[in-house]
Enzyme design. Structure first.
Site, PDB file in Angstrom:
ATOM      1  N   ASP A 200     -98.776 -18.245  85.725  1.00 39.73           N
ATOM      2  CA  ASP A 200     -98.913 -19.540  86.391  1.00 39.73           C
ATOM      3  C   ASP A 200     -99.050 -19.317  87.893  1.00 39.73           C
ATOM      4  OD1 ASP A 200     -98.787 -22.114  87.261  1.00 39.73           O
ATOM      5  OD2 ASP A 200     -96.818 -22.580  86.403  1.00 39.73           O
ATOM      6  N   GLU A 226    -102.699 -20.293  84.284  1.00 40.66           N
ATOM      7  CA  GLU A 226    -102.359 -21.698  84.577  1.00 40.66           C
ATOM      8  C   GLU A 226    -102.587 -22.053  86.038  1.00 40.66           C
ATOM      9  OE1 GLU A 226     -98.711 -22.907  82.731  1.00 40.66           O
ATOM     10  OE2 GLU A 226     -98.155 -24.251  84.357  1.00 40.66           O
ATOM     11  N   GLU A 252    -100.973 -30.302  85.004  1.00 41.67           N
ATOM     12  CA  GLU A 252     -99.642 -30.827  85.325  1.00 41.67           C
ATOM     13  C   GLU A 252     -99.663 -31.703  86.568  1.00 41.67           C
ATOM     14  OE1 GLU A 252     -97.997 -26.693  86.049  1.00 41.67           O
ATOM     15  OE2 GLU A 252     -96.900 -27.783  87.583  1.00 41.67           O
ATOM     16  N   HIS A 302     -96.834 -29.803  79.653  1.00 46.79           N
ATOM     17  CA  HIS A 302     -96.046 -29.279  80.769  1.00 46.79           C
ATOM     18  C   HIS A 302     -94.665 -29.926  80.690  1.00 46.79           C
ATOM     19  CE1 HIS A 302     -94.584 -29.317  85.010  1.00 46.79           C
ATOM     20  NE2 HIS A 302     -95.039 -28.088  84.953  1.00 46.79           N
TER      21      HIS A 302
END
Ligand SMILES: [Mg+2]
Length: 390
Positions: A200, A226, A252, A302
């Site tokens: 991420d 991500e 997200e 998320h």
């Protein structure tokens, strides 16, 4: 039934050590709960995404902007209430904090519906598509250390997450393209090649650097990359997707069906990560999920925040069909915080709510309870102890 009051509770405590992601380090953990009371004595609970001082701003929006718009309304008219609030806030905030604030209120209305009809949330969402949900652990947050020190810490933490029986794990990156690949390679070596690993970046990169990192990730068998680029950079997402083979996950920081329609129609993502406590609540999540389904994009929510948010997500995933389905479908997963003991998950609920124990005992899976509504309520004494107003 009528809504009689809407209260917002921002909770905060100091962590033992500072943690970070590609944008900042933080020393406090925050959660923002929303409590909607009715004239029938039924109280619904919801949660808003938004850490730190953002939560305090959202509290003001919940109590001073949204509450006066819907006080006296029937809480079961969720769609009407959502549209009314969105329409009246439209000129001042189609994304960001007003929508995060609306999310917590909407979730509480669904909890009220569950309590009124004595049904668990997943039944109101269409019933069970899944008995058990695979859970992945997120951890390996950045710390103010050298890359060499971080490599050693991440290698140990990765082994620890694996030993807790999680089905997959996710690490932070964002140290710079070259350093990131060293970090990911070290974690991959530490857990072996057969374990699902995600990374991420929290939108740390422009397209060029994201491409460099993405090509490196292609060699390390990473399950998804991500938020490689900024959420507004639809073109960056689209181009990156054509340059690397690792799946790109994101969303997200996207809001409402309008934002998600753009993200999906611009071919930005392979995996959708809607944040129900931020994008507009359950009412809007269901529309985003339908958009993703119509475009054959898997949804892996998320998840951030307290036990309230986790419980809501467990219901959503329980009611979520496989995409596209089959004898051996690729399953969605529940995201779960494995960092330093999170008392907003372990100590806040009034009932036993241990995802960690379930994961340990059920080989990486968790199941939803049949309690009505969301299934848990926060302990009032806990709220009193950790509530802050500034
Ligand atoms: Mg993320």
């Amino acid at each position: 039934m009528k809504i009689t009051s809407i209260k917002s509770h921002v909770l905060r405590y100091e962590l033992d050590k500072e943690l970070g992601y590609s944008q900042q380090y933080y020393k406090h953990r925050t959660a923002h709960l929303v409590e909607v009371e009715t004239d029938e004595g039924i109280t619904g609970w919801g949660e808003c995404f938004g850490p730190g001082n953002i939560a305090l701003a959202n509290k003001y929006i919940v109590e001073k902007v949204i509450q006066p718009l819907i006080i006296g309304e029937d809480p079961l008219n969720k769609e009407y209430i959502w549209q009314k609030v969105y329409n009246l806030l439209r000129d001042s905030g189609q994304k960001g904090m007003p929508i995060q604030a609306l999310s917590g209120v909407d979730i509480a209305l669904w909890d009220i519906l569950g309590k009124k009809t004595k049904a668990p949330l997943y039944q109101l969402l269409g019933g069970k598509c899944n008995e058990h949900i695979p859970v992945y652990g997120y951890g390996m947050m950045l710390q103010k250390k050298s890359t060499a020190e971080l490599i050693n810490l991440f290698k140990e933490e990765a082994k620890e997450i694996k030993s807790k029986n999680f089905k997959a794990m996710k690490m932070k990156i964002g140290l710079g393209a070259k350093e990131d690949l060293k970090l990911v390679q070290a974690v991959r070596e530490s857990i072996g090649k057969d374990f699902k690993l995600m990374v991420d970046a929290n939108h740390a990169y422009n397209l060029k650097d994201a491409t460099y990192v993405g090509k490196g990730l292609d060699e390390l068998d990473i399950f998804w990359f991500e938020e490689p680029v900024a959420p507004e950079d639809y073109e960056g997402y689209r181009q990156l997707r054509s340059r690397i083979s690792t799946s790109i996950a994101g969303g997200e920081a996207e809001f409402t069906k309008y934002g998600w329609n753009k993200l999906i129609s611009n071919n930005c993502i392979d995996i959708a990560q809607p944040e129900v406590c931020g994008l507009g609540g359950i009412t809007e999540y269901l529309k985003v999920s339908a958009l993703a389904q119509a475009n054959f994009i898997p949804v892996i929510n998320h998840v951030w925040g307290s036990a309230i948010s986790i419980a809501v997500n467990l219901h959503l995933l329980t009611a979520q069909p496989d995409m596209p389905g089959g004898l051996f479908p690729s399953k969605s997963m529940l995201e779960f915080d494995t960092t330093e003991k999170n008392i907003f998950i372990t100590d806040l609920p009034d009932k036993d709510f241990s995802i960690l124990k379930q994961v340990k005992e059920h080989n990486g899976f968790a199941s939803v309870s049949d309690n009505i509504g969301i299934g848990i309520n926060p302990n009032k004494d806990f709220i009193n102890e950790f509530e802050v107003n500034e």
